[in-house]
Design a protein around this motif. Sequence first.
Motif, PDB file in Angstrom:
ATOM      1  N   ALA A   1     -10.268   7.575  -4.315  1.00 44.25           N
ATOM      2  CA  ALA A   1     -11.623   7.827  -4.812  1.00 44.25           C
ATOM      3  C   ALA A   1     -11.641   8.015  -6.331  1.00 44.25           C
ATOM      4  O   ALA A   1     -12.591   7.596  -6.997  1.00 44.25           O
ATOM      5  N   SER A   2     -10.582   8.614  -6.889  1.00 43.99           N
ATOM      6  CA  SER A   2     -10.540   8.835  -8.337  1.00 43.99           C
ATOM      7  C   SER A   2      -9.985   7.632  -9.095  1.00 43.99           C
ATOM      8  O   SER A   2      -9.914   7.656 -10.319  1.00 43.99           O
ATOM      9  N   GLY A   3      -9.563   6.592  -8.370  1.00 42.97           N
ATOM     10  CA  GLY A   3      -9.052   5.391  -9.010  1.00 42.97           C
ATOM     11  C   GLY A   3      -7.583   5.456  -9.401  1.00 42.97           C
ATOM     12  O   GLY A   3      -7.085   4.568 -10.084  1.00 42.97           O
ATOM     13  N   GLN A   4      -6.881   6.494  -8.968  1.00 43.33           N
ATOM     14  CA  GLN A   4      -5.470   6.619  -9.313  1.00 43.33           C
ATOM     15  C   GLN A   4      -4.578   5.780  -8.410  1.00 43.33           C
ATOM     16  O   GLN A   4      -3.465   5.449  -8.785  1.00 43.33           O
ATOM     17  N   LEU A   5      -5.039   5.464  -7.208  1.00 42.65           N
ATOM     18  CA  LEU A   5      -4.330   4.570  -6.296  1.00 42.65           C
ATOM     19  C   LEU A   5      -5.256   3.412  -5.976  1.00 42.65           C
ATOM     20  O   LEU A   5      -6.388   3.619  -5.560  1.00 42.65           O
ATOM     21  N   GLU A   6      -4.765   2.204  -6.170  1.00 49.81           N
ATOM     22  CA  GLU A   6      -5.573   1.022  -5.910  1.00 49.81           C
ATOM     23  C   GLU A   6      -5.316   0.482  -4.510  1.00 49.81           C
ATOM     24  O   GLU A   6      -4.167   0.246  -4.137  1.00 49.81           O
TER      25      GLU A   6
ATOM     26  N   LEU B   1      -6.369  -0.418   1.810  1.00 51.30           N
ATOM     27  CA  LEU B   1      -5.509   0.755   1.680  1.00 51.30           C
ATOM     28  C   LEU B   1      -4.425   0.486   0.640  1.00 51.30           C
ATOM     29  O   LEU B   1      -4.039  -0.655   0.442  1.00 51.30           O
ATOM     30  N   PRO B   2      -3.921   1.536   0.000  1.00 54.30           N
ATOM     31  CA  PRO B   2      -2.794   1.320  -0.901  1.00 54.30           C
ATOM     32  C   PRO B   2      -1.543   0.973  -0.098  1.00 54.30           C
ATOM     33  O   PRO B   2      -1.440   1.302   1.084  1.00 54.30           O
ATOM     34  N   SER B   3      -0.615   0.299  -0.726  1.00 56.95           N
ATOM     35  CA  SER B   3       0.623  -0.084  -0.036  1.00 56.95           C
ATOM     36  C   SER B   3       1.489   1.144   0.215  1.00 56.95           C
ATOM     37  O   SER B   3       1.326   2.191  -0.415  1.00 56.95           O
TER      38      SER B   3
ATOM     39  N   TYR C   1       3.605   7.173  -5.929  1.00 55.14           N
ATOM     40  CA  TYR C   1       2.608   8.122  -6.432  1.00 55.14           C
ATOM     41  C   TYR C   1       2.977   9.565  -6.090  1.00 55.14           C
ATOM     42  O   TYR C   1       2.847  10.465  -6.915  1.00 55.14           O
ATOM     43  N   PHE C   2       3.446   9.784  -4.862  1.00 55.40           N
ATOM     44  CA  PHE C   2       3.773  11.143  -4.431  1.00 55.40           C
ATOM     45  C   PHE C   2       5.261  11.472  -4.565  1.00 55.40           C
ATOM     46  O   PHE C   2       5.654  12.622  -4.340  1.00 55.40           O
ATOM     47  N   GLY C   3       6.082  10.495  -4.892  1.00 52.05           N
ATOM     48  CA  GLY C   3       7.516  10.731  -5.039  1.00 52.05           C
ATOM     49  C   GLY C   3       8.165  11.178  -3.741  1.00 52.05           C
ATOM     50  O   GLY C   3       9.060  12.012  -3.738  1.00 52.05           O
ATOM     51  N   CYS C   4       7.691  10.603  -2.638  1.00 54.11           N
ATOM     52  CA  CYS C   4       8.221  11.001  -1.333  1.00 54.11           C
ATOM     53  C   CYS C   4       9.093   9.885  -0.762  1.00 54.11           C
ATOM     54  O   CYS C   4       9.164   8.798  -1.314  1.00 54.11           O
ATOM     55  N   GLU C   5       9.750  10.177   0.338  1.00 52.08           N
ATOM     56  CA  GLU C   5      10.603   9.171   0.969  1.00 52.08           C
ATOM     57  C   GLU C   5       9.739   8.121   1.676  1.00 52.08           C
ATOM     58  O   GLU C   5       8.574   8.356   2.000  1.00 52.08           O
ATOM     59  N   LYS C   6      10.336   6.964   1.901  1.00 52.46           N
ATOM     60  CA  LYS C   6       9.600   5.831   2.464  1.00 52.46           C
ATOM     61  C   LYS C   6       9.073   6.130   3.862  1.00 52.46           C
ATOM     62  O   LYS C   6       7.947   5.767   4.192  1.00 52.46           O
ATOM     63  N   ARG C   7       9.848   6.830   4.685  1.00 52.13           N
ATOM     64  CA  ARG C   7       9.419   7.144   6.048  1.00 52.13           C
ATOM     65  C   ARG C   7       8.131   7.974   6.045  1.00 52.13           C
ATOM     66  O   ARG C   7       7.214   7.730   6.800  1.00 52.13           O
ATOM     67  N   ARG C   8       8.080   8.916   5.129  1.00 49.60           N
ATOM     68  CA  ARG C   8       6.890   9.766   5.017  1.00 49.60           C
ATOM     69  C   ARG C   8       5.688   8.949   4.536  1.00 49.60           C
ATOM     70  O   ARG C   8       4.584   9.094   5.052  1.00 49.60           O
ATOM     71  N   ALA C   9       5.909   8.084   3.553  1.00 44.42           N
ATOM     72  CA  ALA C   9       4.827   7.231   3.044  1.00 44.42           C
ATOM     73  C   ALA C   9       4.332   6.276   4.127  1.00 44.42           C
ATOM     74  O   ALA C   9       3.134   6.014   4.230  1.00 44.42           O
ATOM     75  N   GLN C  10       5.244   5.759   4.963  1.00 40.27           N
ATOM     76  CA  GLN C  10       4.838   4.877   6.062  1.00 40.27           C
ATOM     77  C   GLN C  10       3.990   5.633   7.080  1.00 40.27           C
ATOM     78  O   GLN C  10       3.008   5.097   7.591  1.00 40.27           O
TER      79      GLN C  10
END
Length: 110
Positions: free
Chosen positions: A55-60, A67-69, A76-85
């Motif tokens: 909503a703020s335009g920080q993630l496209e 949805l963002p990839s 963006y969040f510096g998290c592991e891939k499993r968590r982002a998935q």
Amino acid sequence: MLIVVAIVLQPLAAAFLATILEEAHVEITDAGPHRLAADTVDTLTLVTKVRAAIASGQLEPWDETGLPSVEAIRRYFGCEKRRAQGVHDALKLLTNGHHTGHASSAEAPA
């Protein structure tokens, strides 16, 4: 005789019931403030943050999914891939059929 029996049995019954109630109380509070698993709460918290970032335009978001990839969420969040998935999958479930085009227009606060 009945009064003596009642006086003797009342503390025993009260102690027995107090033990049951105390154990029931501990079980409820051990679960934490949520009835959801910690991973689920974490995922839903990140979903809320992703929506705010969109909503703020920080993630496209991508045009094809709205949805963002997974990689964009991970970076963006510096998290592991499993968590982002997991967050991406939750976003897909929550927005499936609820958006047309960009997710940011469908999820922007009113």
